[in-house]
Design an enzyme around this catalytic site. Structure first.
Site, PDB file in Angstrom:
ATOM      1  CE1 TYR A  77      -0.334  -2.406   7.038  1.00  0.00           C
ATOM      2  CE2 TYR A  77       1.392  -3.544   8.300  1.00  0.00           C
ATOM      3  CZ  TYR A  77       0.429  -3.477   7.476  1.00  0.00           C
ATOM      4  OH  TYR A  77       0.613  -4.535   6.331  1.00  0.00           O
ATOM      5  CE  LYS A 112      -3.206  -5.999   6.442  1.00  0.00           C
ATOM      6  NZ  LYS A 112      -4.105  -5.976   5.166  1.00  0.00           N
ATOM      7  CD  GLU A 116       4.832  -4.774   9.964  1.00  0.00           C
ATOM      8  OE1 GLU A 116       4.578  -4.259  10.855  1.00  0.00           O
ATOM      9  OE2 GLU A 116       5.616  -4.501   8.843  1.00  0.00           O
TER      10      GLU A 116
HETATM   11  P1  NAD Z   1      -0.201  -0.243  -0.914  1.00  0.00           P
HETATM   12  O1  NAD Z   1      -0.187   0.892   0.036  1.00  0.00           O
HETATM   13  O2  NAD Z   1       0.804  -0.137  -2.191  1.00  0.00           O
HETATM   14  O3  NAD Z   1      -1.523  -0.338  -1.801  1.00  0.00           O
HETATM   15  C1  NAD Z   1      -2.666   0.009  -1.205  1.00  0.00           C
HETATM   16  C2  NAD Z   1      -3.999   0.009  -2.086  1.00  0.00           C
HETATM   17  O4  NAD Z   1      -4.966   0.308  -1.136  1.00  0.00           O
HETATM   18  C3  NAD Z   1      -3.715   1.441  -2.941  1.00  0.00           C
HETATM   19  O5  NAD Z   1      -4.009   1.438  -4.229  1.00  0.00           O
HETATM   20  C4  NAD Z   1      -4.886   2.405  -2.181  1.00  0.00           C
HETATM   21  O6  NAD Z   1      -5.398   3.283  -3.068  1.00  0.00           O
HETATM   22  C5  NAD Z   1      -5.785   1.318  -1.981  1.00  0.00           C
HETATM   23  N1  NAD Z   1      -6.591   1.708  -0.766  1.00  0.00           N
HETATM   24  C6  NAD Z   1      -6.249   2.219   0.493  1.00  0.00           C
HETATM   25  N2  NAD Z   1      -7.389   2.771   1.312  1.00  0.00           N
HETATM   26  C7  NAD Z   1      -8.444   2.237   0.452  1.00  0.00           C
HETATM   27  C8  NAD Z   1      -9.740   2.409   0.600  1.00  0.00           C
HETATM   28  N3  NAD Z   1     -10.221   3.083   1.768  1.00  0.00           N
HETATM   29  N4  NAD Z   1     -10.648   1.910  -0.467  1.00  0.00           N
HETATM   30  C9  NAD Z   1     -10.270   1.428  -1.388  1.00  0.00           C
HETATM   31  N5  NAD Z   1      -8.984   1.271  -1.652  1.00  0.00           N
HETATM   32  C10 NAD Z   1      -8.035   1.827  -0.846  1.00  0.00           C
HETATM   33  O7  NAD Z   1      -0.068  -1.446  -0.327  1.00  0.00           O
HETATM   34  P2  NAD Z   1       0.675  -3.075  -0.631  1.00  0.00           P
HETATM   35  O8  NAD Z   1       2.060  -2.869  -0.183  1.00  0.00           O
HETATM   36  O9  NAD Z   1       0.225  -3.385  -2.087  1.00  0.00           O
HETATM   37  O10 NAD Z   1      -0.162  -3.887   0.338  1.00  0.00           O
HETATM   38  C11 NAD Z   1      -1.432  -4.606   0.047  1.00  0.00           C
HETATM   39  C12 NAD Z   1      -1.864  -5.481   0.954  1.00  0.00           C
HETATM   40  O11 NAD Z   1      -0.899  -6.349   1.277  1.00  0.00           O
HETATM   41  C13 NAD Z   1      -2.196  -4.676   2.406  1.00  0.00           C
HETATM   42  O12 NAD Z   1      -3.337  -5.294   2.773  1.00  0.00           O
HETATM   43  C14 NAD Z   1      -0.983  -4.858   3.341  1.00  0.00           C
HETATM   44  O13 NAD Z   1      -1.391  -4.955   4.651  1.00  0.00           O
HETATM   45  C15 NAD Z   1      -0.677  -6.394   2.815  1.00  0.00           C
HETATM   46  N6  NAD Z   1       0.703  -6.495   2.799  1.00  0.00           N
HETATM   47  C16 NAD Z   1       1.473  -5.939   2.420  1.00  0.00           C
HETATM   48  C17 NAD Z   1       3.034  -6.304   2.626  1.00  0.00           C
HETATM   49  C18 NAD Z   1       4.302  -5.352   1.798  1.00  0.00           C
HETATM   50  O14 NAD Z   1       5.506  -5.663   2.217  1.00  0.00           O
HETATM   51  N7  NAD Z   1       3.990  -4.414   1.195  1.00  0.00           N
HETATM   52  C19 NAD Z   1       3.407  -7.316   3.188  1.00  0.00           C
HETATM   53  C20 NAD Z   1       2.498  -7.996   4.010  1.00  0.00           C
HETATM   54  C21 NAD Z   1       1.068  -7.811   3.413  1.00  0.00           C
HETATM   55  O1  DAU Z   2       6.179  -7.460   7.174  1.00  0.00           O
HETATM   56  C1  DAU Z   2       5.281  -7.004   6.202  1.00  0.00           C
HETATM   57  C2  DAU Z   2       5.257  -5.507   6.236  1.00  0.00           C
HETATM   58  O2  DAU Z   2       6.324  -5.209   5.453  1.00  0.00           O
HETATM   59  C3  DAU Z   2       3.792  -5.183   5.709  1.00  0.00           C
HETATM   60  O3  DAU Z   2       2.924  -5.703   6.445  1.00  0.00           O
HETATM   61  C4  DAU Z   2       3.883  -3.636   5.703  1.00  0.00           C
HETATM   62  O4  DAU Z   2       2.800  -3.322   4.772  1.00  0.00           O
HETATM   63  C5  DAU Z   2       5.109  -3.251   4.813  1.00  0.00           C
HETATM   64  O5  DAU Z   2       5.249  -1.967   4.748  1.00  0.00           O
HETATM   65  C6  DAU Z   2       6.363  -3.719   5.558  1.00  0.00           C
HETATM   66  O6  DAU Z   2       6.511  -3.263   6.793  1.00  0.00           O
HETATM   67  P1  DAU Z   2       8.002  -2.780   7.398  1.00  0.00           P
HETATM   68  O7  DAU Z   2       7.908  -1.597   8.609  1.00  0.00           O
HETATM   69  O8  DAU Z   2       8.780  -4.097   7.552  1.00  0.00           O
HETATM   70  O9  DAU Z   2       8.750  -2.332   5.863  1.00  0.00           O
HETATM   71  P2  DAU Z   2       9.450  -0.945   5.630  1.00  0.00           P
HETATM   72  O10 DAU Z   2      10.121  -1.156   4.198  1.00  0.00           O
HETATM   73  O11 DAU Z   2       8.876   0.134   6.211  1.00  0.00           O
HETATM   74  O12 DAU Z   2      11.046  -1.291   6.605  1.00  0.00           O
HETATM   75  C7  DAU Z   2      11.576  -2.216   6.346  1.00  0.00           C
HETATM   76  C8  DAU Z   2      12.674  -2.345   7.660  1.00  0.00           C
HETATM   77  O13 DAU Z   2      13.689  -1.143   7.199  1.00  0.00           O
HETATM   78  C9  DAU Z   2      12.114  -2.076   8.936  1.00  0.00           C
HETATM   79  O14 DAU Z   2      13.295  -2.529   9.823  1.00  0.00           O
HETATM   80  C10 DAU Z   2      12.305  -0.526   9.128  1.00  0.00           C
HETATM   81  C11 DAU Z   2      13.730  -0.222   8.158  1.00  0.00           C
HETATM   82  N1  DAU Z   2      13.568   1.254   7.672  1.00  0.00           N
HETATM   83  C12 DAU Z   2      12.552   1.708   6.746  1.00  0.00           C
HETATM   84  C13 DAU Z   2      12.653   2.814   6.384  1.00  0.00           C
HETATM   85  C14 DAU Z   2      11.477   3.345   5.553  1.00  0.00           C
HETATM   86  C15 DAU Z   2      14.729   1.852   7.704  1.00  0.00           C
HETATM   87  O15 DAU Z   2      15.724   1.573   8.286  1.00  0.00           O
HETATM   88  N2  DAU Z   2      14.803   3.232   7.070  1.00  0.00           N
HETATM   89  C16 DAU Z   2      13.788   3.506   6.421  1.00  0.00           C
HETATM   90  O16 DAU Z   2      13.745   4.638   5.963  1.00  0.00           O
END
Ligand code: NAD
Ligand code: DAU
Length: 335
Positions: free
Chosen positions: A150, A154, A125
């Site tokens: 967000y 990052k 992102e």
């Molecule tokens: P998540 O929200 O599921 O988990 C985040 C974790 O971090 C939680 O366990 C929370 O308790 C902990 N946390 C939050 N603030 C904290 C703090 N101040 N100190 C210690 N712990 C803390 O997130 P996720 O989806 O597992 O994402 C993990 C990493 O991957 C993040 O850095 C996110 O930006 C990155 N990322 C996520 C996605 C995705 O699709 N989920 C994609 C690309 C990158």
């Molecule tokens: O691309 C990586 C990112 O993917 C990570 O860095 C973020 O931590 C992770 O949350 C995710 O971000 P997105 O915003 O892309 O994910 P989300 O699941 O929130 O949304 C996916 C797509 O679906 C986006 O286009 C928004 C849409 N959406 C999401 C929600 C929650 C809907 O249409 N309806 C919804 O209720």
């Protein structure tokens, strides 16, 4: 190897710890997590009694505690973050604090304790949005252009990590990956939200026209990519990590889930769009493939089936989440 993992009680962090402890049972892991609303120790039941696993509850913004806990680690693997775009639009403050200040605290600790390696987990992102009518993908050369609080936080953390590499010689690697999905994902994100709402007989909210495109990455493929980077990645380098299928609009993702769950398309509810909504993400993962031999092994079809089955088999896990403070968030977000 002694790993200091931040955010290991969250979605990707817990998948990573479970993956790692199975593959490298001799390694020792400290899981350092604040346990925010997104942190859940239920995810780690399988390893909680393992002598090589230690959980420490703490905030990555606490310099003294982080200095003490990272001492002696061979690597910091940094997942901890506020991760949900919609929450960052409602209130950016925790994102600035954890994602920027928290990362800075960890970098300082890494220098102070001379940690040999720091892996920073980041997101695609930070690159902003691609248009729908092009085949372009994010590459190693794509400039940063974040649009949400967000992604801006990052992006700041990525810049800090690289600056610590350039200025102080911090030995780091960094990965920017696409949208993960799979077991233990918090049901605020699109895929687990859709699956659990369908099971509960609720509507599935689709933002705007539903034609936004994400590059879906099964979480185990992401864990394998981080494994490859930790073991073989070049210090100072960034690796882009993405999934196999590249052009699935959100509405098709939802319809795919509906079909697999024998539900009806009447569950779809178009709702107000997300402000600053990025139109399309797509990752060119040629570099990590050529250099480290990694590629995603799960197709979207395989991954989504495994994910649906996991949520069907683990209703207590997500029902506990959805019965708590989650409801207040849901009302505010989807009012
Ligand atoms: P998540 O929200 O599921 O988990 C985040 C974790 O971090 C939680 O366990 C929370 O308790 C902990 N946390 C939050 N603030 C904290 C703090 N101040 N100190 C210690 N712990 C803390 O997130 P996720 O989806 O597992 O994402 C993990 C990493 O991957 C993040 O850095 C996110 O930006 C990155 N990322 C996520 C996605 C995705 O699709 N989920 C994609 C690309 C990158
Ligand atoms: O691309 C990586 C990112 O993917 C990570 O860095 C973020 O931590 C992770 O949350 C995710 O971000 P997105 O915003 O892309 O994910 P989300 O699941 O929130 O949304 C996916 C797509 O679906 C986006 O286009 C928004 C849409 N959406 C999401 C929600 C929650 C809907 O249409 N309806 C919804 O209720």
């Amino acid at each position: 190897m002694r790993l200091f993992v931040t955010g290991g009680a969250g979605f990707i962090g817990s998948n990573f710890i479970l993956y790692w402890m199975k593959k490298y049972p001799e390694d020792k892991i400290i899981n350092f997590d604040k346990l925010t609303y997104a942190g859940n120790l239920e995810n780690l039941k399988e390893v909680e009694k393992n002598q090589n696993y230690t959980f420490v509850q703490g905030d990555i913004c606490n310099q003294e505690l982080v200095n003490a806990q990272t001492n002696g680690a061979d690597i910091i693997v940094h997942f901890a973050a506020e991760s949900h775009v919609d929450r960052s639009i409602l209130d950016a403050s925790p994102f600035i604090q954890t994602n920027i200040v928290g990362t800075h605290v960890l970098l300082e600790a890494a220098l102070k304790n001379k940690i040999p390696r720091f892996h920073h987990v980041s997101t695609d992102e930070v690159f902003g949005a691609l248009s729908l009518n092009s085949d372009k993908k994010f590459t190693d050369d794509t400039p940063y252009d974040p649009h949400s609080p967000y992604s801006a936080s990052k992006a700041s953390s990525d810049h800090l990590v690289r600056a610590y590499g350039d200025t102080y010689g911090l030995p780091f690697t960094l990965s920017n990956c696409s949208n993960n999905y799979g077991p233990y994902q918090f049901p605020e994100k699109l895929i687990p939200l859709a699956i659990t709402n369908i099971i509960e007989g609720k509507k599935v909210p689709v933002y705007g026209d539903g034609l936004y495109v994400r590059d879906w990455l099964y979480v185990v493929d992401h864990c394998e990519a981080i494994d490859a980077i930790i073991h073989k990645g070049t210090l100072g380098k960034t690796y882009l990590v993405g999934g196999q299928d590249r052009t699935i609009p959100n509405i098709e993702v939802i319809k795919n889930i509906i079909t697999r769950m024998d539900a009806d398309e009447s569950v779809i509810e178009y709702v107000k769009d997300r402000p600053g909504h990025d139109r399309r993400y797509a990752i060119d993962w040629t570099t990590i493939h050529n250099e480290l031999g990694w590629s995603p092994s799960h197709s979207f079809e395989e991954g989504i089936l495994a994910t649906i089955n996991w949520f069907k088999d683990n209703t207590t896990w997500w029902k506990n989440i959805k019965s708590g403070a989650y409801q207040d968030y849901y009302k505010t977000q989807y009012k």
